[in-house]
Design an enzyme around this catalytic site. Sequence first.
Site, mmCIF file in Angstrom:
data_model
loop_
_atom_site.group_PDB
_atom_site.id
_atom_site.type_symbol
_atom_site.label_atom_id
_atom_site.label_comp_id
_atom_site.label_asym_id
_atom_site.label_seq_id
_atom_site.Cartn_x
_atom_site.Cartn_y
_atom_site.Cartn_z
ATOM 1 N N HIS A 17 0.544 -1.083 0.316
ATOM 2 C CA HIS A 17 0.192 0.482 0.198
ATOM 3 C C HIS A 17 0.803 1.369 -0.071
ATOM 4 C CE1 HIS A 17 -3.175 2.835 0.390
ATOM 5 N NE2 HIS A 17 -2.563 3.058 2.069
ATOM 6 N N ASP A 19 1.051 4.794 -0.382
ATOM 7 C CA ASP A 19 0.273 6.708 0.143
ATOM 8 C C ASP A 19 0.750 7.260 -0.881
ATOM 9 O OD1 ASP A 19 -1.662 5.708 1.418
ATOM 10 O OD2 ASP A 19 -0.031 5.904 3.449
ATOM 11 N N ASP A 141 -7.435 1.629 2.096
ATOM 12 C CA ASP A 141 -7.087 2.819 3.118
ATOM 13 C C ASP A 141 -8.140 3.409 3.605
ATOM 14 O OD1 ASP A 141 -5.156 2.939 5.378
ATOM 15 O OD2 ASP A 141 -4.316 4.964 4.423
ATOM 16 N N HIS A 391 -6.474 9.772 -0.854
ATOM 17 C CA HIS A 391 -6.913 9.623 0.832
ATOM 18 C C HIS A 391 -6.277 10.457 2.046
ATOM 19 C CE1 HIS A 391 -5.389 5.541 0.547
ATOM 20 N NE2 HIS A 391 -4.738 5.840 1.621
#
Length: 914
Positions: A17, A19, A141, A391
């Site tokens: 994951h 970001d 997430d 996000h």
Amino acid sequence: MSTNPSMLNVHLVPHTHDDVGWLKTVDQYYYGDRNNIQHAGVQYILDSVIDQLQKDPARRFIYVETAFFYRWWKQQNQSTQRIVTQLVNEGRLEFINGGWCMSDEATTHYSAVIDQMTLGLRFLNDTFGECGRPRVAWHIDPFGHAREHASIFAQMGYDGFFFGRLDYQDKARRMKTKEMEMLWRASESLTPPLADLFTGVLPNGYNPPEGFCWDQSCDDAPIRDDPDLEDYNVDEIVQKFLNASYRQAGFYKANHIIMTMGSDFQYENANLWYKNMDKLIKYVNALQAKGSKVNVLYSTPSCYLQELNLANLTWPLKTDDFFPYADDAHDFWTGYFTSRPALKLYERLSNSRLQTCNQLEVLGGPKSKSGPFGEGDSDTMKRAMGVAQHHDAVSGTEKQHVAYDYARRLATGWAHCEVLVRNSLAILSGSEAPHVFCENLNISVCPLTESSHKFSMNVYNPLGRTVSWPVRLPVNGSVYSVTDANGRAVDSQVGNVFISLKCTCYIYDMKSSCLLPLLINNKSVTFDETTGLLSSLTNLETNQTIQLTQNFYWYNASAGNNKESPQTSGAYIFRPNSSDPFVINKTAETQIVTVSSTVQEVTQWFSPWVSQVVRLYEGHRELELEWTVGPVPVADGLGKEVITRLDTDIKSSDYFYTDSNGREVLERRKDYRPTWELKQTEPVAGNYYPINSRAYIKDDKHQLTVVTDRSQGASSLYNGSLEIMLHRRLLYDDYRGVGEPLSEPGDFSDGLVARGRLLLTFTPPDTAADVHRPLAQGMVLQPLLSFQDGTPSANTKLEFSGLQTDLPPAVHLLTLSQWDEDTVLIRLEHQYQAKESKTHSQPVTVNLQKLFSTLDVLGASEMSLGANQWKEDMDRLQWNTSKPLPLSAKDPSPWEVTLNPMEIRTFLLRVRQL
């Protein structure tokens, strides 16, 4: 590896994951810079994974964030690109989700979400073809999940959707009833299954089961499988894994379960993961010879989803959304709905500018990108906006230096678009006189208008319909004449240092004049003579009046010293110390009144850091509240969550309504969830919901709607009341990873000053949508103002329309963007919900060949919403539900397309410039 229908199949999904900015900037994450903040380097992850996938054809990996992969791909040599293409074609490297980023779901507008998804999907499609097309949406997430996002994914052709974060009470109930996987019916207007999406809740967030993390950032024991060693642990690890598998299987319906094997920025050294997973698969499956019924395999979300579909089970139906999200009794993630209000506004304005840039690139033709003012492009802005949807971007949940980076990217994107827009305007007007853009009109600064006694203003309207737009400009003269393109006088007045088009005069009376009622067009507003606050609002069309009091308050943010919980308020979490906010001032000092036939205006001062201008414009049906909040004082040691609250005599009975990403509206009810029996533990934060464009309260006769200029948090805690959080300044971190309090410094480190607008409409409920729908679209797509010194030359074309005529009121031009040299991408949407409007909630037909004034449309092909496959080729998995699915109608002809309520249709047009 294959599944076994007689066993429990455990699908291991290796993933990372990544970001697109959070604790570090996008660049820092990609290169692995500033590892003192967080050890993370995306380029090394992709390097290592590609290397390890080649070593065993059984291995799989999924990748999500196209913004990172795009950058990495561009840096690879042809040999590596061929290897990656082969891995994609073999299904061993699979793209999941595929947008430029994994967008936030609470604070993003649907138009920007569709754009960023299109950007990522197009790159994957152009690079890898059909094998690169993602089939599963993956939002592991984001902090709560919007129904409109599910609708968008369904219309883009996705087969399913998986996410990691779910309210702790909802999750406990779903685990107990085996409803962790469901069919999400994500629209009340679209005919099923257009917006139906299979949705699964991942069991461990997006982490591996406890004890099975083998990244260099983890501390779990590796599999030690040499029987001659003293610390041989294969039997222990295998049994632990079997226990975890059976425990997880107890919460799901099928004999297939998914395990996410990875986490944040993992797989920099992919060998650690794969070496141990290889062993895990080997030793667990070896027990099948001894009667074990567990089968472990490398897999992907789409393979897992395919098996669930083949199981032919009937799934529960979900029709509401997943807001608000809480991970514990006092930990509601509802603060980020408002965090960083200035960045949220800048992102929204940047979206408007990008749509204008895209449109003018099409309308101006090829010379728009390379014209008299140099080389311009829209791609830089598209990528900046794509990153901003992440996000931890527009959500406001990043570190301060990262927030600055997001804003810088948007500014750079607009600088590239500015050149393109100047070129296009020169082409369309026939004048190469330079256009100037005043970036600081919100603080009444525009050097050209302040220094020139003769100038022209150009207004480009990106909406597909005529709008009336009031303009205030700073000037240095006292007498101006204003004319339109046809030489007719425009009502205007100079007062103080402003020229206000359609404004006639300013009256300076500090005593009582502001207590006069504002009366204009079809609205009347009164103020209380004692307090200076709003006291009533009248709709003269219907002769209806409501009592309306508006004021500003602040909640004292928890500092973590509450006896019930140590949870603080922070960038993510909203947790007030009390349910009763502090009023900033019970009275407002009124200082300026503007009274004329075209505009009426009252300025209210509530404190040195809170003020507001109340306006009514001629020709407008809304009341405008322009608020200014900040710097929020914290010298008293108290963090503050600033709200404005509208208190009315509307009998709303604990119900209120909020939009989902700017589109469909959902019904909310205080202390209630449609899906489960709520135990309310935070009476304020637990009733907050995101609003992207509007919220309202109503009863049988009256509806009060508030249209916002950015994403914010809102609630209705009292009958007839609607409150909106405007600004937050906090003194403590909320322990969700950011590691710093949300206390934006502003220009002089005294704290950020935020300014914004709320538009209020008061109507009967059955006509409300006819007013607030176009208002909301007008707030999202605002006219672009540009200025030229002096008067236009004689051969300058003073008026232009890219459309042959206004679009029907129900139809919105969502996208007009250059695709290839002779093709244009267009999206038309029906902007009303079914049964929302007596007038406009009907099917509307549009002729594609009669849309544009400068384009000859030679051909049209319909695409999926994400524009990465032809509509006729869309073949989504079908799921069993308890309700039958009706058939949809067809278009009357190839050129005439019919839009049903809430439908978005995407076309690739082959065009020729006229």
